[in-house]
Motif scaffolding. Structure first.
Motif, PDB file in Angstrom:
ATOM      1  N   ALA A  73      -9.780  17.918   4.279  1.00  0.00           N
ATOM      2  CA  ALA A  73     -10.811  16.939   4.608  1.00  0.00           C
ATOM      3  C   ALA A  73     -10.737  15.749   3.667  1.00  0.00           C
ATOM      4  N   TYR A  74     -11.119  14.579   4.199  1.00  0.00           N
ATOM      5  CA  TYR A  74     -11.316  13.397   3.379  1.00  0.00           C
ATOM      6  C   TYR A  74     -12.801  13.301   3.065  1.00  0.00           C
ATOM      7  N   PRO A 105      -9.138   3.804   2.181  1.00  0.00           N
ATOM      8  CA  PRO A 105      -8.466   5.027   1.707  1.00  0.00           C
ATOM      9  C   PRO A 105      -8.576   5.241   0.201  1.00  0.00           C
ATOM     10  N   GLN A 106      -8.627   4.165  -0.575  1.00  0.00           N
ATOM     11  CA  GLN A 106      -8.707   4.308  -2.023  1.00  0.00           C
ATOM     12  C   GLN A 106     -10.082   4.794  -2.477  1.00  0.00           C
ATOM     13  N   ARG A 107     -11.063   4.726  -1.577  1.00  0.00           N
ATOM     14  CA  ARG A 107     -12.417   5.160  -1.925  1.00  0.00           C
ATOM     15  C   ARG A 107     -12.666   6.610  -1.512  1.00  0.00           C
ATOM     16  N   LEU A 108     -11.663   7.228  -0.908  1.00  0.00           N
ATOM     17  CA  LEU A 108     -11.793   8.608  -0.454  1.00  0.00           C
ATOM     18  C   LEU A 108     -11.161   9.566  -1.457  1.00  0.00           C
ATOM     19  N   MET A 135       0.849  -1.194   0.000  1.00  0.00           N
ATOM     20  CA  MET A 135       0.000   0.000   0.000  1.00  0.00           C
ATOM     21  C   MET A 135       0.885   1.244   0.000  1.00  0.00           C
ATOM     22  N   ASP A 136       0.483   2.231  -0.773  1.00  0.00           N
ATOM     23  CA  ASP A 136       1.206   3.492  -0.849  1.00  0.00           C
ATOM     24  C   ASP A 136       1.351   4.113   0.539  1.00  0.00           C
ATOM     25  N   VAL A 137       2.488   4.774   0.785  1.00  0.00           N
ATOM     26  CA  VAL A 137       2.746   5.369   2.106  1.00  0.00           C
ATOM     27  C   VAL A 137       1.646   6.350   2.489  1.00  0.00           C
ATOM     28  N   GLU A 138       1.193   7.143   1.531  1.00  0.00           N
ATOM     29  CA  GLU A 138       0.146   8.122   1.826  1.00  0.00           C
ATOM     30  C   GLU A 138      -1.159   7.436   2.191  1.00  0.00           C
ATOM     31  N   LEU A 139      -1.476   6.339   1.507  1.00  0.00           N
ATOM     32  CA  LEU A 139      -2.703   5.597   1.824  1.00  0.00           C
ATOM     33  C   LEU A 139      -2.591   4.935   3.202  1.00  0.00           C
ATOM     34  N   ILE A 140      -1.391   4.460   3.554  1.00  0.00           N
ATOM     35  CA  ILE A 140      -1.180   3.874   4.885  1.00  0.00           C
ATOM     36  C   ILE A 140      -1.441   4.916   5.962  1.00  0.00           C
ATOM     37  N   GLU A 141      -0.969   6.138   5.741  1.00  0.00           N
ATOM     38  CA  GLU A 141      -1.162   7.215   6.723  1.00  0.00           C
ATOM     39  C   GLU A 141      -2.652   7.519   6.888  1.00  0.00           C
ATOM     40  N   GLU A 179      -4.262   4.663   8.921  1.00  0.00           N
ATOM     41  CA  GLU A 179      -3.978   4.747  10.355  1.00  0.00           C
ATOM     42  C   GLU A 179      -4.783   5.854  11.016  1.00  0.00           C
ATOM     43  N   PHE A 180      -4.978   6.959  10.279  1.00  0.00           N
ATOM     44  CA  PHE A 180      -5.791   8.047  10.817  1.00  0.00           C
ATOM     45  C   PHE A 180      -7.228   7.586  11.032  1.00  0.00           C
ATOM     46  N   LEU A 181      -7.816   6.930  10.041  1.00  0.00           N
ATOM     47  CA  LEU A 181      -9.193   6.452  10.156  1.00  0.00           C
ATOM     48  C   LEU A 181      -9.324   5.425  11.291  1.00  0.00           C
TER      49      LEU A 181
END
Length: 620
Positions: free
Chosen positions: A104-105, A30-33, A1-7, A10-12
């Motif tokens: 915002a996501y 994360p990919q749906r946001l 998973m991309d580092v940004e998607l991992i972050e 973890e936030f969610l």
């Protein structure tokens, strides 16, 4: 998973309600946001959205205002846009605007609905009220504990044997044989199917054999008639606390049909340790303040065990206060044994958390003496010595001297009924700052030793006076707004800066005390005589001194904050540290921080409502 998607994942995962989703769903989410940046001053949600979305704030801040421009809420990191997928932009119950640059996501409402359909615990977050979410969070704290048996089992479930009973007119010997044959330590005595009394093994020893009473006498000669009972639906822990407070080991159990049986400490011991009962029993046998101090040293361990067993703050407070009451009573008995019979009747009154049955181990002491009006000036020497003996004994037991000297050893707080009546009349009629401070202490009073019932008359006078004085209630309301929850703009915790307690907040004075103060005002305004905070709130809701929802929400907030405090203290005690009230947000999970913010925000809202009702700003 991309580092940004991992972050993002973890936030969610660290924020409700996404923390309720399975790991696999969180991995894909994360990919749906989509990510959107909003400059300060942008309408919220933005009116140019091509489709409705759930906005999840990652950074920044949003202000929400009603149609008259009044600020009704604030959003910050981790918050969701209220009702984003349930109304069109035109139907939103607020006008929102970003108060600073905001990231915002965005989750499409169609995706949100799919998640809600597939994951019940996730969906419940959107349907639940703040109170329901706090109750769920409180249950989660209790579920994390080692054992919750007495918190959930009902005493009716502990009654394994058939009802053993007799009539009051049989002989003592016949009653003893029934008990021996049934192998029970108590016997219920019924007359015409109704509970008339009870005898125990102790009664047979003390009231028959030791007293030289012939066993041929009717058993009603030694039975206890005025009995405390519990319902079959009463929780085991509540029965345990009742036994501790009354220093009894058996309680008759009633159901809708009448008498069902007896629950004993032995029944409870089979489920869980009954340390509070045994500590009270040890206290009653203590022959010196030094022995009492040794027993009192076990209170920290009691608090640890109660937290580990899943007890709430109210349950722990009831248990610990039962021990404190017993220590106070035993000190009074030892004092009278040393000083002789009191020259006139008196009432020992506890104040503060002991009066409210909300103690942790160890609180400082607040107490006073109410003496019969026919006391003579020379009688005060006796009561001064008695007060000094008890205050010194409590201090030796870990209940340190009151910093404000609100103790019976202070001449001012050792007075006859007529003087106490004059005190309250002055405080209520002329509510200056000192009067308000003293009222906050002395409107929380409970009799610990009152053989002649002096306290009842004082209590009636106090409530009759206070209920009629609306100006006084307004002053008390203003005083109740001085302790504010530690939450600032955009639901951010306001922390102590520097010193020993750097980066913490005071759970007692900024979380517990505000609700205690609110409950006191509600009770006084309705003329209610309840002292315990939760009982005051419940009674105030029933009397419509505040709404039923408001009462329920404050009860849940108080229990949640109080239980976090008890758990924090138990962890300190377990490490051998001195217990305090200073909690660091980093010691809580993200979910607990969110619920704590909800609780603080609720208290703040209720304070604002009370202030508006009494126009408290005029009396501050």
């Amino acid at each position: 998973m991309d580092v940004e998607l991992i972050e993002i994942r973890e936030f969610l995962a660290s924020h409700a309600p996404f923390d309720q989703l399975p790991a696999g769903v969180l991995d894909a989410l994360p990919q749906r946001l989509t990510v959107r940046y909003l400059r300060r001053g942008t309408p919220f949600p933005p009116p140019d959205d091509p489709e409705p979305n759930l906005y999840i704030l990652r950074r920044g801040a949003v202000e929400l205002r009603d149609d008259t421009g009044n600020l009704i809420g604030k959003l910050a990191e981790g918050d969701l846009c209220p009702r984003p997928c349930e109304a069109s932009q035109a139907d939103m119950p607020f006008d929102g605007q970003t108060a600073e640059d905001t990231l915002a996501y965005l989750l499409p409402c169609a995706e949100l609905e799919q998640l809600r359909t597939e994951h019940m615990s996730f969906s419940e977050h959107f349907d639940a009220s703040m109170s329901q979410r706090m109750r769920k969070a409180l249950d989660a704290i209790r579920d994390d504990s080692a054992g919750t048996a007495l918190m959930t089992v009902q005493v009716g479930d502990l009654l394994a044997r058939p009802l053993v009973h007799a009539t009051p007119d049989i002989s003592i010997q016949a009653a003893a044989k029934i008990m021996s044959d049934a192998r029970v330590s108590s016997l219920l005595l019924l007359k015409d199917g109704r509970l008339a009394g009870m005898i125990t093994d102790r009664d047979l020893r003390n009231r028959c054999l030791a007293a030289g009473l012939p066993p041929s006498e009717p058993v009603h000669r030694i039975m206890t008639e005025r009995l405390h009972t519990v319902r079959d639906s009463t929780l085991g822990f509540e029965a345990l606390i009742t036994m501790s407070r009354l220093n009894v080991h058996h309680l008759p159990v009633l159901d809708e049909h009448g008498v069902r049986g007896v629950v004993s400490t032995s029944d409870l011991v089979r489920v869980q340790s009954a340390n509070a009962v045994y500590l009270v029993g040890d206290v009653r046998k203590a022959d010196s303040p030094e022995t009492l101090a040794a027993i009192s040293a076990k209170l920290g361990e009691l608090q640890i065990q109660l937290v580990q067993s899943g007890a709430t703050a109210n349950q722990i407070g009831q248990a610990i206060t039962a021990v404190t009451d017993a220590i106070t009573l035993r000190l009074l008995e030892l004092a009278e044994a040393d000083l002789g019979t009191p020259p006139v009747p008196y009432c020992w009154m506890a104040g503060g958390s002991q009066a409210r049955r909300e103690q942790s181990s160890h609180s400082d002491q607040d107490n006073a003496l109410l003496i019969a009006d026919h006391m003579q000036p020379e009688d005060d020497a006796y009561f001064k010595a008695l007060a000094r003996f008890v205050n010194d004994g409590l201090n030796a037991c870990g209940y340190v001297y009151c910093p404000g000297d609100v103790m019976a050893s202070n001449d001012k707080w050792r007075q006859p009924l007529k003087i106490w009546t004059k005190y309250f009349n002055t405080w209520i009629k002329r509510p200056d700052p000192m009067a308000l401070m003293l009222s906050s202490v002395f409107f929380d009073l409970r009799p610990i030793h009152d053989p002649e019932g002096l306290f009842g008359e004082l209590s009636e006078r106090i409530h009759a006076m206070s209920k009629k004085e609306t100006i006084y209630i307004a002053y008390m309301a203003a005083n109740a707004l001085k302790h504010r929850p530690p939450i600032g703009f955009f639901r951010k915790f306001v922390l102590i800066r520097g010193g020993e307690h750097n980066q913490t907040f005071d759970l007692k004075h900024r979380g517990i005390v505000p609700v205690v103060d609110l409950a006191r005002v509600y009770a006084l305004s309705a003329g209610l005589d309840e002292i315990n905070t939760l009982e005051r709130l419940k009674a105030a809701g029933e009397a419509r001194a505040l709404s039923a929802d408001g009462a329920a929400n404050l009860i849940d907030a108080q229990e949640f904050i109080g239980t976090l405090r008890m758990r924090h203290q138990a962890a300190q005690l377990k490490r051998g540290e001195k217990a305090d009230n200073f909690l660091a947000p980093d010691d809580l999970s993200a979910l607990e921080r969110g619920h704590l913010k909800d609780a603080f925000a609720l208290i703040n809202t209720m304070q604002e409502s009370l202030g508006q009702r009494y126009q408290a700003g005029r009396f501050a």
